[in-house]
Enzyme design. Structure first.
Site, short mmCIF file in Angstrom:
data_model
loop_
_atom_site.label_atom_id
_atom_site.label_comp_id
_atom_site.label_asym_id
_atom_site.label_seq_id
_atom_site.Cartn_x
_atom_site.Cartn_y
_atom_site.Cartn_z
N CYS A 1 0.83 -1.20 0.00
CA CYS A 1 0.00 0.00 0.00
C CYS A 1 0.87 1.25 0.00
O CYS A 1 1.83 1.32 0.77
CB CYS A 1 -0.90 -0.03 1.24
SG CYS A 1 -2.09 1.31 1.31
N PRO A 2 0.58 2.18 -0.89
CA PRO A 2 -0.59 2.33 -1.77
C PRO A 2 -0.35 1.84 -3.20
O PRO A 2 -1.18 2.07 -4.06
CB PRO A 2 -0.82 3.84 -1.76
CG PRO A 2 0.58 4.40 -1.74
CD PRO A 2 1.36 3.43 -0.84
#
Length: 81
Positions: free
Chosen positions: A20-21
């Site tokens: 993430c992201p």
């Protein structure tokens, strides 16, 4: 052998190893490149995608056709709106 929705997609994105992201950023970039109505299979192993990819689909008004988050790799199929 049974054919599943995961085997019938127009495009594939391998996001294994990304955290993430990055997976959602890659999904967004790839979705922009495909035609409306086409499907994208995402393969990933980041646990946050279980929350992030459905949220992305709702926000961007794409359809999450299928998901498999019981085993790795996680699989998602998105249909571009």
């Amino acid at each position: 052998m049974t054919t599943t929705i995961f085997q019938q997609t127009n495009h594939t994105l391998d996001a294994i190893g990304l955290r993430c992201p990055e997976p959602v950023m890659m999904v967004r970039m790839n979705i922009r490149k495909i035609a409306s109505g086409e499907t994208l299979l995402i393969k990933c192993d980041d646990p946050s995608t279980a929350r992030d990819i459905p949220s992305f689909c709702r926000f961007m008004e794409h359809e999450l056709l299928a998901k498999q988050t019981d085993t790795l790799p996680f699989l998602y199929v998105i249909k571009k709106n």
